[in-house]
Enzyme design. Structure first.
Site, short mmCIF file in Angstrom:
data_model
loop_
_atom_site.label_atom_id
_atom_site.label_comp_id
_atom_site.label_asym_id
_atom_site.label_seq_id
_atom_site.Cartn_x
_atom_site.Cartn_y
_atom_site.Cartn_z
N GLN A 1 14.00 10.78 -10.00
CA GLN A 1 14.48 10.92 -11.37
C GLN A 1 15.50 9.85 -11.77
O GLN A 1 15.69 9.61 -12.98
CB GLN A 1 15.10 12.31 -11.56
CG GLN A 1 14.08 13.42 -11.41
CD GLN A 1 14.68 14.78 -11.64
OE1 GLN A 1 15.10 15.43 -10.69
NE2 GLN A 1 14.73 15.21 -12.87
N ASN B 1 13.95 21.25 -2.07
CA ASN B 1 14.35 21.66 -3.41
C ASN B 1 13.20 22.45 -4.04
O ASN B 1 12.13 21.90 -4.30
CB ASN B 1 14.65 20.44 -4.29
CG ASN B 1 15.02 20.87 -5.70
OD1 ASN B 1 16.11 21.39 -5.94
ND2 ASN B 1 14.11 20.72 -6.64
N GLU B 2 13.42 23.75 -4.25
CA GLU B 2 12.53 24.59 -5.05
C GLU B 2 11.08 24.63 -4.57
O GLU B 2 10.16 24.14 -5.25
CB GLU B 2 12.59 24.15 -6.51
CG GLU B 2 13.97 24.22 -7.09
CD GLU B 2 14.00 24.05 -8.59
OE1 GLU B 2 13.03 23.57 -9.18
OE2 GLU B 2 15.03 24.40 -9.19
N TYR C 1 19.06 28.58 -14.06
CA TYR C 1 19.06 28.05 -15.42
C TYR C 1 19.00 29.15 -16.47
O TYR C 1 19.62 29.05 -17.52
CB TYR C 1 17.90 27.07 -15.62
CG TYR C 1 18.14 25.75 -14.94
CD1 TYR C 1 17.77 25.54 -13.61
CD2 TYR C 1 18.80 24.71 -15.59
CE1 TYR C 1 18.01 24.34 -12.98
CE2 TYR C 1 19.05 23.50 -14.96
CZ TYR C 1 18.65 23.33 -13.65
OH TYR C 1 18.90 22.13 -13.02
N GLU D 1 22.10 23.69 -8.56
CA GLU D 1 21.78 23.19 -9.91
C GLU D 1 22.08 24.25 -10.97
O GLU D 1 21.68 25.40 -10.79
CB GLU D 1 20.31 22.80 -10.07
CG GLU D 1 19.92 21.52 -9.42
CD GLU D 1 18.44 21.21 -9.62
OE1 GLU D 1 17.87 21.56 -10.67
OE2 GLU D 1 17.83 20.65 -8.68
C1 LIG Z 1 13.67 26.68 -14.21
O1 LIG Z 1 14.31 25.46 -13.91
C2 LIG Z 1 14.14 25.03 -12.57
O2 LIG Z 1 14.84 25.83 -11.68
C3 LIG Z 1 14.60 23.62 -12.47
C4 LIG Z 1 15.23 22.87 -13.42
N1 LIG Z 1 15.40 21.64 -12.86
C5 LIG Z 1 14.85 21.65 -11.62
N2 LIG Z 1 14.41 22.88 -11.38
C6 LIG Z 1 14.70 20.46 -10.73
O3 LIG Z 1 15.28 20.71 -9.45
C7 LIG Z 1 15.29 19.21 -11.36
O4 LIG Z 1 14.67 18.10 -10.75
C8 LIG Z 1 15.09 19.26 -12.89
O5 LIG Z 1 15.44 18.03 -13.48
C9 LIG Z 1 15.94 20.40 -13.44
C10 LIG Z 1 15.96 20.47 -14.97
O6 LIG Z 1 14.71 20.85 -15.44
#
Ligand SMILES: CO[C@H](O)c1c[n+]2c([nH]1)[C@H](O)[C@@H](O)[C@H](O)[C@H]2CO
Length: 444
Positions: free
Chosen positions: A19, A164-165, A295, A351
């Site tokens: 990014q 990550n995720e 978020y 985050e």
């Molecule tokens: C529901 O949102 C997600 O958890 C999420 C949101 N985000 C993310 N994961 C990612 O880890 C980032 O790379 C994104 O840039 C960032 C913003 O969109």
């Protein structure tokens, strides 16, 4: 009311390699699945890509200087796997390794703790060509990559995040198809999810075997699910939503098993991956912390015509530029739930942040919506700590505006504004405010 944080609280910001770095074809970096995906017309807003991004590869010293001026205690960034091992396995690219050596040394020189994410979605394309996360061999390639990174940087990096995720890696990339590699196959997504989790376990095992001084964890995106009413149907809808968003990953990592209710739900239309004997023990290897990306929440009701019988609602309220509801209470509820259901483990918000449209006037960006979003979420974090949660740090997403995946550069999450024409960085109002929050270690 002033919300004070613990003295050793790690205030930080977060980014990810694809990014911000750019230099996509420089100094021996290999192709990633996001290079491939973003160059296919139609996949990304305005057919944008990460070829240049924020040019962080060349501007990292300037960016670390911004971190220093902001006063952050920690900085979360990811290593680009194809930058350091271009083919995903085997030969090391020394220039790529040196970039992260220089970045880590610069952070430490400025008194900033590096929090390193090993995988933030940019799989080497060479591994995708062999099946990527649907190929169980990739779990071994990931363990090899992790071992190399521990060897190169383990003397200076004390906090490691394996993935990550996994939810996004698996479902956005393999079921919904809006992320790389762009597949739309739910069975493939479940297999990818299993292999990503297994690769996490193998990396933790390697970390422990190397006897490194440091801590290792994983980052999950977690979305608390709320029923629209107390009817049995809506309560069940919230349970299913929680299972899909959260428990499919939390349960393997912390309980060593997939949630039975979701195995039944997914099993009605997709193939549940074959699980080998040692898999779940590896996946649930003891970790030192959990990273949480929060978020917003999901408000759901039962709808027999919707996927899994779950319809997500859009309640009245404030929404960000991503059309995500602003719901700070969800952060508090989520943190307390993790402690209650998964144990009293150290947590980091790895985050949290918001995209809002930014307007530049005389080099000033008065992003009061983003500032207020963060303020409200920081207050809820303080309340969770007050109520016994071991929240150890908070990384705002993001340090600077950057490539927002399928949205390209159309969404701005940064505390720092990036003028992509000139690569100038401009402090937003929220950045100056965050600097004061860190200095005072409190939110007023
Ligand atoms: C529901 O949102 C997600 O958890 C999420 C949101 N985000 C993310 N994961 C990612 O880890 C980032 O790379 C994104 O840039 C960032 C913003 O969109």
């Amino acid at each position: 009311m002033v919300h004070k944080f613990p003295d050793d609280f790690v205030w930080g910001t977060a980014t990810a390699a694809y990014q911000i770095e750019g230099a996509a074809n420089e100094d021996g970096r290999g192709e990633s699945i996001w290079d491939r995906f973003s160059h296919i017309p139609g996949n990304v807003w305005n057919n944008q890509n990460g070829d240049v991004a924020c040019d962080h590869y060349h501007r990292y010293k300037e960016d670390v200087q911004i971190l220093k001026e902001m006063g952050v205690k920690g900085y979360r960034f990811s290593i680009s796997w194809p930058r350091v091992i271009p083919d995903g396995t085997g030969k090391i690219n020394q220039k790529g390794v040196d970039f992260y050596n220089n970045l880590i040394d610069e952070l430490l020189r400025q008194g900033i703790q590096p929090f390193v994410t090993l995988y933030h979605w940019d799989l080497p394309q060479a591994l995708q060509d062999r099946g990527g996360w649907t190929n169980r061999d990739t779990t071994d390639y990931f363990a090899e990559y992790a071992q190399q990174m521990f060897k190169q940087y383990g003397d200076r990096v004390k906090h490691w995040i394996t993935h990550n995720e996994p939810w996004c890696t698996s479902f956005l990339g393999h079921a919904i198809g809006v992320h790389a590699p762009g597949l739309k196959d739910f069975s493939a997504a479940l297999l990818a999810a299993h292999n990503v989790l297994l690769s996490h376990g193998k990396a933790v095992e390697v970390f422990r075997q190397m006897g490194l001084d440091g801590k290792i964890g994983i980052t999950l995106n977690l979305t608390p699910s709320y029923p629209a009413s107390n009817s049995a149907d809506d309560l069940q809808a919230a349970t299913i939503s929680d299972g899909f968003s959260n428990r499919w990953f939390l349960d393997p990592v912390f309980k060593g098993q997939y949630p039975d209710d979701m195995v039944k739900v997914f099993g009605t239309f997709a193939k549940i991956p074959e699980i080998q004997e040692s898999d779940m023990k590896l996946i649930s290897s003891n970790i030192d912390f959990l990273g949480i990306n929060y978020y917003s929440r999901s408000l759901v009701k039962h709808n027999p015509d919707a996927q899994f019988g779950v319809e997500t609602l859009k309640p009245e309220g404030q929404y960000t530029d991503m059309d995500w509801e602003v719901y700070p209470q969800g952060l508090y509820d989520l943190l307390l739930r993790i402690k209650k259901d998964y144990g009293d483990i150290d947590l980091y918000i790895t985050e949290n942040g918001a995209a809002f449209k930014d307007v530049v006037e005389n080099d000033q960006i008065d992003d009061i919506d983003r500032l207020n979003y963060l303020k409200k979420h920081f207050e809820k974090a303080a309340e969770a700590i007050r109520d016994g949660v071991k929240l150890k740090g908070y990384f705002v997403w993001s340090l600077m505006d950057n490539f927002e995946w399928a949205f390209g550069y159309s969404k701005r999450f940064g505390l720092i504004y990036v003028d992509y024409e000139t690569q100038r960085r401009l402090w937003k109002k929220s950045a100056r405010w965050y600097k004061d929050v860190i200095a005072n270690n409190s939110v007023d």
